[in-house]
Design an enzyme around this catalytic site. Structure first.
Site, PDB file in Angstrom:
ATOM      1  N   LEU A  82       0.875  -1.177   0.000  1.00  0.00           N
ATOM      2  CA  LEU A  82       0.000   0.000   0.000  1.00  0.00           C
ATOM      3  C   LEU A  82       0.912   1.226   0.000  1.00  0.00           C
ATOM      4  O   LEU A  82       1.875   1.287  -0.748  1.00  0.00           O
ATOM      5  CB  LEU A  82      -0.954  -0.020   1.211  1.00  0.00           C
ATOM      6  CG  LEU A  82      -1.731  -1.323   1.470  1.00  0.00           C
ATOM      7  CD1 LEU A  82      -2.513  -1.238   2.782  1.00  0.00           C
ATOM      8  CD2 LEU A  82      -2.679  -1.635   0.326  1.00  0.00           C
ATOM      9  N   LYS A  99      -6.303  -9.484  -1.458  1.00  0.00           N
ATOM     10  CA  LYS A  99      -6.560  -9.408  -2.907  1.00  0.00           C
ATOM     11  C   LYS A  99      -7.159 -10.707  -3.398  1.00  0.00           C
ATOM     12  O   LYS A  99      -8.065 -10.725  -4.237  1.00  0.00           O
ATOM     13  CB  LYS A  99      -5.243  -9.156  -3.653  1.00  0.00           C
ATOM     14  CG  LYS A  99      -4.798  -7.715  -3.569  1.00  0.00           C
ATOM     15  CD  LYS A  99      -4.831  -7.038  -4.905  1.00  0.00           C
ATOM     16  CE  LYS A  99      -5.289  -5.641  -4.777  1.00  0.00           C
ATOM     17  NZ  LYS A  99      -4.622  -4.557  -5.370  1.00  0.00           N
ATOM     18  N   GLU A 141       1.697  -7.464  -7.330  1.00  0.00           N
ATOM     19  CA  GLU A 141       1.108  -6.523  -6.379  1.00  0.00           C
ATOM     20  C   GLU A 141       2.156  -5.932  -5.453  1.00  0.00           C
ATOM     21  O   GLU A 141       3.040  -6.644  -4.969  1.00  0.00           O
ATOM     22  CB  GLU A 141       0.058  -7.275  -5.537  1.00  0.00           C
ATOM     23  CG  GLU A 141      -0.800  -6.393  -4.682  1.00  0.00           C
ATOM     24  CD  GLU A 141      -1.676  -5.441  -5.488  1.00  0.00           C
ATOM     25  OE1 GLU A 141      -2.209  -5.856  -6.534  1.00  0.00           O
ATOM     26  OE2 GLU A 141      -1.787  -4.264  -5.086  1.00  0.00           O
TER      27      GLU A 141
HETATM   28  N1  LIG Z   1      -6.115   3.720  -4.792  1.00  0.00           N
HETATM   29  C1  LIG Z   1      -5.527   2.732  -5.414  1.00  0.00           C
HETATM   30  O1  LIG Z   1      -6.158   1.932  -6.081  1.00  0.00           O
HETATM   31  C2  LIG Z   1      -4.065   2.568  -5.330  1.00  0.00           C
HETATM   32  C3  LIG Z   1      -3.313   3.331  -4.510  1.00  0.00           C
HETATM   33  N2  LIG Z   1      -1.989   3.182  -4.457  1.00  0.00           N
HETATM   34  C4  LIG Z   1      -1.254   4.006  -3.517  1.00  0.00           C
HETATM   35  O2  LIG Z   1      -0.289   4.775  -4.200  1.00  0.00           O
HETATM   36  C5  LIG Z   1       0.841   4.920  -3.391  1.00  0.00           C
HETATM   37  C6  LIG Z   1       2.072   4.527  -4.158  1.00  0.00           C
HETATM   38  O3  LIG Z   1       2.043   3.168  -4.452  1.00  0.00           O
HETATM   39  P1  LIG Z   1       3.061   2.535  -5.499  1.00  0.00           P
HETATM   40  O4  LIG Z   1       3.123   3.377  -6.711  1.00  0.00           O
HETATM   41  O5  LIG Z   1       2.711   1.126  -5.617  1.00  0.00           O
HETATM   42  O6  LIG Z   1       4.416   2.657  -4.695  1.00  0.00           O
HETATM   43  P2  LIG Z   1       5.913   2.971  -5.183  1.00  0.00           P
HETATM   44  O7  LIG Z   1       6.788   2.618  -4.061  1.00  0.00           O
HETATM   45  O8  LIG Z   1       6.167   2.360  -6.499  1.00  0.00           O
HETATM   46  O9  LIG Z   1       5.939   4.540  -5.374  1.00  0.00           O
HETATM   47  C7  LIG Z   1       5.809   5.429  -4.333  1.00  0.00           C
HETATM   48  C8  LIG Z   1       6.051   6.814  -4.880  1.00  0.00           C
HETATM   49  O10 LIG Z   1       5.515   7.764  -3.972  1.00  0.00           O
HETATM   50  C9  LIG Z   1       6.482   8.749  -3.756  1.00  0.00           C
HETATM   51  N3  LIG Z   1       6.282   9.339  -2.432  1.00  0.00           N
HETATM   52  C10 LIG Z   1       6.242   8.741  -1.239  1.00  0.00           C
HETATM   53  N4  LIG Z   1       6.013   9.664  -0.274  1.00  0.00           N
HETATM   54  C11 LIG Z   1       5.883  10.842  -0.899  1.00  0.00           C
HETATM   55  C12 LIG Z   1       5.620  12.156  -0.461  1.00  0.00           C
HETATM   56  N5  LIG Z   1       5.417  12.424   0.821  1.00  0.00           N
HETATM   57  N6  LIG Z   1       5.556  13.127  -1.384  1.00  0.00           N
HETATM   58  C13 LIG Z   1       5.762  12.870  -2.679  1.00  0.00           C
HETATM   59  N7  LIG Z   1       5.986  11.648  -3.147  1.00  0.00           N
HETATM   60  C14 LIG Z   1       6.054  10.647  -2.262  1.00  0.00           C
HETATM   61  C15 LIG Z   1       7.811   8.042  -3.880  1.00  0.00           C
HETATM   62  O11 LIG Z   1       8.775   9.019  -4.163  1.00  0.00           O
HETATM   63  P3  LIG Z   1      10.321   8.671  -4.409  1.00  0.00           P
HETATM   64  O12 LIG Z   1      10.362   8.179  -5.839  1.00  0.00           O
HETATM   65  O13 LIG Z   1      10.999   9.954  -4.226  1.00  0.00           O
HETATM   66  O14 LIG Z   1      10.683   7.624  -3.443  1.00  0.00           O
HETATM   67  C16 LIG Z   1       7.527   7.125  -5.043  1.00  0.00           C
HETATM   68  O15 LIG Z   1       7.724   7.791  -6.269  1.00  0.00           O
HETATM   69  C17 LIG Z   1       0.581   4.094  -2.148  1.00  0.00           C
HETATM   70  O16 LIG Z   1       0.073   4.924  -1.137  1.00  0.00           O
HETATM   71  C18 LIG Z   1      -0.484   3.151  -2.560  1.00  0.00           C
HETATM   72  O17 LIG Z   1      -1.307   2.751  -1.495  1.00  0.00           O
HETATM   73  C19 LIG Z   1      -1.330   2.293  -5.248  1.00  0.00           C
HETATM   74  C20 LIG Z   1      -2.012   1.489  -6.077  1.00  0.00           C
HETATM   75  C21 LIG Z   1      -3.456   1.536  -6.158  1.00  0.00           C
HETATM   76  C1  LIG Z   2      -5.077  -0.500  -3.634  1.00  0.00           C
HETATM   77  C2  LIG Z   2      -3.689  -0.901  -3.772  1.00  0.00           C
HETATM   78  O1  LIG Z   2      -3.393  -1.800  -4.526  1.00  0.00           O
HETATM   79  C3  LIG Z   2      -2.673  -0.202  -3.032  1.00  0.00           C
HETATM   80  O2  LIG Z   2      -2.980   0.744  -2.332  1.00  0.00           O
HETATM   81  O3  LIG Z   2      -1.520  -0.608  -3.160  1.00  0.00           O
HETATM   82 MG   LIG Z   3      -1.363  -2.418  -4.273  1.00  0.00          MG
END
Ligand SMILES: NC(=O)C1=CN([C@@H]2O[C@H](COP(=O)(O)OP(=O)(O)OC[C@H]3O[C@@H](n4cnc5c(N)ncnc54)[C@H](OP(=O)(O)O)[C@@H]3O)[C@@H](O)[C@H]2O)C=CC1
Ligand SMILES: CC(=O)C(=O)O
Ligand SMILES: [Mg+2]
Length: 753
Positions: A82, A99, A141
Site C-alpha cells: 500500500l 486481494k 502486487e
Molecule cells: N487507490 C488505489 O487503487 C491505489 C493506490 N496506491 C497508492 O499509491 C501509493 C504509491 O504506491 P506505489 O506506486 O505502488 O508505490 P511505489 O513505491 O512504487 O511509489 C511510491 C512513490 O511515492 C512517492 N512518495 C512517497 N512519499 C511521498 C511524499 N510524501 N511526497 C511525494 N511523493 C512521495 C515516492 O517518491 P520517491 O520516488 O521519491 O521515493 C515514489 O515515487 C501508495 O500509497 C499506494 O497505497 C497504489 C495502487 C493503487
Molecule cells: C489498492 C492498492 O493496490 C494499493 O494501495 O496498493
Molecule cells: Mg497495491
C-alpha cells in the site's frame, strides 16, 4: 484507527478480524466429493493418471481438467505495501490474501497469494516465470518502482498468460474512469487541463501514461516525488521512468506546482497534500488522493479548504472510492474467460470506459443500500461501488470483447449475450433464473403500474425498470412526481407517465366501474367515489382494469392482505382459479418454490392439488423440472395425526388428474429435501429432492417463508401472486427496489400467472 471517515474500527478489531476462527482470510475448498474410496481413487492415484496423460499430450487440456483456467496468483515481495513502504514479503501477506479473496468475492476468480522473499529482480522474475503451468494469470502486487517496471515487462515477454501489475494498470484504469466522469461533471476537456501528480512510483507513472494517452498534453502535467517537482534537468533521485515525465517548469515544490492546477492525482503517501495547497488550485478542482490506507488529504479537510472540489480516495469508507478493486477482479474474469495470452492496452481502455459509463447510469437499490445513502451521478458519485453487481456483467464482457478484437483470445466467445448471462449467474444465482424473464420483458416491453409512486423505493424501482429497458413504468402519485424523480437523478422526468387521482379525467369512469362491481356488496356510490379518490390500490387497480397499464405492482405501504383485499375489489382471479402466493428460495445450487405462503388459510384437497399444479407450472416456466412434495409434520403416516387427510386427498386428486410431473406426500421437509433421508422411502415417487413444496396451511407456510427470508442463507424472491386475470404483484412492505423490479419483470413476462 480513524476518526474522520464514516467507518470506525480499532487496531484490536482489525487484528481480531484476521485472527479469529481460522487465522488469515483464505482456505481451499474441494470442488469434487471426497467421501468414498472411489472418489479418492478418481481424484488421486490411480484415476488422476488419466488427465495427466491427456495434458501431457495436449497442454490446452489443462484448462479442462484442472483449476488453472480460473486460478490467478497474487504475487508480491512487499517492497511497496500500500503506501506503507517496503515492509518485506511476509508483512505483505495480509494484503495479498485480501486481494485473493476480493478476486473470489467480486468475480468468482480463484486466487492464491504468493510472497517472494527477494528484492533481486532477476530472482523474482525466475521464480514467477516457472510458475506458468499452475495459473491462468499473474497479478503482481505492491512491488515498488522502478523494479516493478522491469519485472512486469520481462514477465510479459516471457509468459504466455496475462501478467498484470495491478498497482500500475489496475489503478490507471480506475483513475482514468473516475477522471473521465469528473471532467464530464466540471465541463472540462482533457486536452486543456493542468494536472499535478504526486508520487512517481508504480501507480503514478502508469496512471500518468494512461491519462496522457487519453489526450492530456505532456506539457500540462507536473509530476512530484519526495524531492519535489521532477523538472527537466533534475539529476537527484531520477530514473528513466521519471525522466520520461520530467516537465519544463520553474516550479520546484508541490505547492508551487499546484497553483492554478485543475487536477491533483495523489499516489504517494498519507498526508502529503495540505489544505493551503488545495486553496491555490483552479475552480472546481479535481482531487484524487489515492494513497492507502491514508489518503494524501482526507475528504473533510479538502472540502473545508475547497467546497467546490470533486474528491476521491482509495478507501471504501468515503464517497468516490478510486481503488483498483473496481478493476482487477473483472479484468481478469474477462481475460481468463477467453484464455487471453495477455492484458493489452485495448482491454484496459475498454474496462475504463465500461466502468465510467456505469457510474452515469441509475444506481441499483442494493448498491444505494450498501452506501447507506442514495446516490446518483454527481460530485459524490463519479465511480461505481465495487459491490455494484452490474460490474460483473459489463466489465468482463468489455475486456473479453477487446481481447477478441485484438487477437489475443485463445478461446473466443461465440455468443456474447449468453456470456453476459453466464457472468451474472456466476455470482448471483437469482439472476440466472431470472435472465430469461428479463430478456422476455425487454423483448416485449409492457406497461407496469407502480401504485405507490409517493414512496422513494417505488420511484427507484420505476427508474430501474425503465432504465433497464424492461418496460414502461406508469406511476400513481401527486404532481411532485417529476421533481422527486429529478431528485433521484432522472434527467428527463417529464418522460414518466403518472396519474394523480385528484386530477385524473378517468375518475368518473372509474367510479361507475367500481360501483357496478360493488353495489351489491354493500357499497354506495359515494363509498366508491371515496375509494377511487383516496385509495391508491383501488385507483391503481382501476387503471389496470381500464387498460391504462398491463401489470400492477403494489404492497410496500400496507399489510399484504389489506392490499390484496383492495385490489380484489377491482380485479378478478382467472376463470376457475383461486389466487395464491409463492416464495422462491434461490440458493447457490438449488431453487425451491414454496406455496401457498400468502392467501389461503386452510386449503381444501382440491385447492392443494391446484396449488401443486400451478406452482409446478411456474417452476417449469422458470426452467426447473418440478418435483412436488406435499409437506406435513408427518411422513407417510408417521407420526399419525388429525390433519393428514387433506393432503392425502390432494395426492389422490393428482393421481386422478394424471399430471405430468413427480409428486409425493405427505412428508416432512427434511425427507423432501435431504437425499439421504429420502432413501429410507424407496417407494416414494420422487426421483430427487423436491423443488416444489406445497404447504399444508397458511400458518406454517407464511411463517416458514418469513423465517427463511430473515434467517436463511438463500435469496428469496416473492411472494409472487399467481392466479389473477390481470397480472398483479403484491410485494412485502420491506421490499427493495430491485425486488419490486423482479416482481414486475416476472409478472410482465408472464412467469407469474
Ligand atoms: N487507490 C488505489 O487503487 C491505489 C493506490 N496506491 C497508492 O499509491 C501509493 C504509491 O504506491 P506505489 O506506486 O505502488 O508505490 P511505489 O513505491 O512504487 O511509489 C511510491 C512513490 O511515492 C512517492 N512518495 C512517497 N512519499 C511521498 C511524499 N510524501 N511526497 C511525494 N511523493 C512521495 C515516492 O517518491 P520517491 O520516488 O521519491 O521515493 C515514489 O515515487 C501508495 O500509497 C499506494 O497505497 C497504489 C495502487 C493503487
Ligand atoms: C489498492 C492498492 O493496490 C494499493 O494501495 O496498493
Ligand atoms: Mg497495491
Amino acid at each position: 484507527m480513524n476518526d474522520r471517515s464514516n467507518v470506525e474500527f480499532s487496531e484490536r478489531e482489525a487484528l481480531l478480524f484476521h485472527s479469529h476462527d481460522r487465522p488469515g482470510k483464505i482456505e481451499i475448498v474441494a470442488t469434487k466429493p471426497m467421501a468414498t474410496q472411489r472418489d479418492l481413487s478418481l481424484a488421486y492415484s490411480p484415476g488422476v493418471a488419466v488427465p495427466v496423460k491427456a495434458i501431457a499430450e495436449d497442454p490446452a487440456k489443462a484448462y479442462d481438467y484442472t483449476a488453472k483456467g480460473n486460478l490467478v496468483a497474487v504475487i508480491s515481495n512487499g517492497t511497496a505495501i500500500l503506501g506503507l513502504g517496503n515492509l518485506g514479503a511476509l508483512a505483505s501477506k495480509p494484503v495479498m490474501e485480501g486481494k485473493a479473496v476480493l478476486f473470489k468475492r467480486f468475480a468468482d476468480v480463484d486466487s492464491i497469494d504468493i510472497e517472494l522473499d527477494t528484492e533481486d529482480v532477476d530472482k523474482f522474475i525466475s521464480a514467477v516465470e516457472i510458475m506458468e503451468p499452475s495459473f491462468g494469470g499473474i497479478n503482481l502486487e505492491d512491488i515498488g518502482a522502478p523494479a516493478c517496471f522491469i519485472i512486469e515487462q520481462t514477465l510479459k515477454e516471457r509468459m504466455n498468460i496475462p501478467v498484470f501489475h495491478d498497482d500500475q494498470h489496475g489503478t490507471a484504469i480506475i483513475s482514468a474512469a473516475g477522471l473521465i466522469n469528473a471532467l464530464h461533471l466540471t465541463g472540462r476537456d482533457i486536452r486543456d487541463c493542468r494536472m499535478v501528480v504526486n508520487g512517481a512510483g508504480a501507480a503514478a507513472i502508469a496512471c500518468t501514461e494512461l491519462i496522457k494517452a487519453m489526450g492530456m498534453p505532456h506539457d500540462n502535467v507536473i509530476m512530484c516525488d519526495r524531492k519535489g517537482v521532477i523538472y527537466q534537468g533534475r539529476e537527484e533521485g531520477m530514473d528513466q521512468w521519471k525522466s520520461a515525465h520530467a516537465a519544463a517548469t520553474d516550479t520546484r515544490t508541490l505547492q508551487e506546482a499546484l497553483s492554478g492546477a485543475d487536477i491533483f492525482l495523489g499516489l504517494s503517501a498519507g498526508g502529503a497534500l495540505r489544505p493551503e495547497m488545495v486553496m491555490e488550485m483552479a475552480d472546481q478542482p479535481i482531487i484524487f488522493a489515492m494513497a492507502n490506507p491514508d489518503p494524501e488529504i482526507t475528504p473533510p479537510e479538502a472540502k473545508e479548504a475547497r467546497p467546490d472540489a470533486i474528491i476521491a480516495t482509495g478507501r471504501s469508507d468515503y464517497p468516490n472510492q478510486v481503488n483498483n478493486v473496481l478493476g482487477f477482479p473483472f479484468i481478469f474474469r474477462g481475460a481468463l474467460d477467453v484464455r487471453a495470452t495477455t492484458i493489452n492496452d485495448e482491454m484496459k481502455i475498454a474496462a475504463a470506459e465500461a466502468i465510467a459509463a456505469l457510474a452515469r447510469q441509475q444506481v441499483p437499490e442494493e448498491v444505494a443500500a450498501a452506501y447507506g445513502t442514495s446516490h446518483s451521478f454527481g460530485p459524490d458519485y463519479i465511480i461505481p461501488a465495487p459491490f455494484d453487481p452490474r460490474l460483473m456483467e459489463i466489465v468482463p464482457a468489455a475486456v473479453a470483447q477487446a481481447a477478441m478484437d485484438t487477437g489475443v483470445a485463445r478461446l473466443p466467445i461465440l455468443d456474447m449475450d449468453e456470456y453476459r448471462h453466464r457472468l451474472k449467474s456466476r455470482l448471483n444465482p437469482t439472476t440466472s433464473v431470472l435472465t430469461l424473464a428479463y430478456d422476455q420483458a425487454r423483448a416485449h416491453p409492457r406497461r407496469v403500474l407502480f401504485a405507490e409512486g409517493e414512496e422513494e423505493v417505488v420511484l427507484r424501482a420505476a427508474i430501474q425498470f425503465r432504465e433497464g429497458g424492461y418496460g414502461i413504468p406508469v406511476l400513481v402519485g401527486r404532481d411532485d412526481v417529476p421533481d422527486r424523480l429529478r431528485a433521484l437523478g432522472v434527467s428527463d422526468p417529464e418522460e414518466y407517465e403518472y396519474h394523480n387521482s385528484r386530477k385524473s379525467p378517468l375518475v368518473s369512469e372509474m367510479v361507475e366501474y367500481l360501483y357496478e362491481r360493488l353495489q351489491r356488496r354493500g357499497y354506495l356510490r359515494r363509498d366508491c367515489e371515496r375509494l377511487v379518490n383516496q385509495d391508491r390500490h383501488i385507483f391503481g387497480a382501476l387503471l389496470v382494469a381500464l387498460g391504462e397499464a398491463d401489470v400492477m405492482i403494489t404492497g410496500v405501504t400496507r399489510q399484504y392482505n389489506q392490499s390484496l383485499g383492495q385490489v380484489m375489489k377491482v380485479l378478478d382471479p382467472m376463470e376457475g382459479r383461486r389466487p395464491f402466493g409463492i416464495h422462491i428460495l434461490v440458493g447457490k445450487s438449488h431453487t425451491v418454490f414454496m406455496a401457498d405462503t400468502t392467501v389461503n388459510e386452510r386449503p381444501s384437497p382440491e385447492l392443494l392439488a391446484d396449488i401443486a399444479e400451478q406452482t409446478a407450472a411456474v417452476a417449469r416456466r422458470m426452467g426447473h423440472e418440478p418435483r412436488v412434495a406435499f409437506l406435513s409434520y408427518s411422513t407417510f403416516g408417521n407420526p399419525p395425526g388429525n390433519w393428514l387427510e387433506n393432503i392425502r386427498d390432494a395426492v389422490a386428486l393428482l393421481d386422478a388428474r394424471g399430471v405430468s410431473f413427480e409428486y409425493e406426500g405427505e412428508m416432512a421437509p427434511d425427507v423432501a429435501l435431504n437425499p439421504k433421508l429420502m432413501k429410507n422411502y424407496q417407494f416414494s415417487r420422487l426421483s430427487e429432492p423436491a423443488n416444489v413444496l406445497v404447504m399444508p396451511g397458511l400458518q406454517s407456510a407464511n411463517l416458514s417463508a418469513k423465517l427463511l427470508r430473515e434467517l436463511g442463507g438463500d435469496h428469496v424472491i416473492g411472494p409472487m401472486l399467481v392466479g389473477m386475470a390481470n397480472p398483479v404483484q403484491i410485494a412485502t412492505m420491506s421490499a427493495t427496489a430491485s425486488e419490486l423490479v423482479t416482481l414486475a419483470v416476472l409478472a410482465a413476462g408472464g412467469i407469474a400467472r
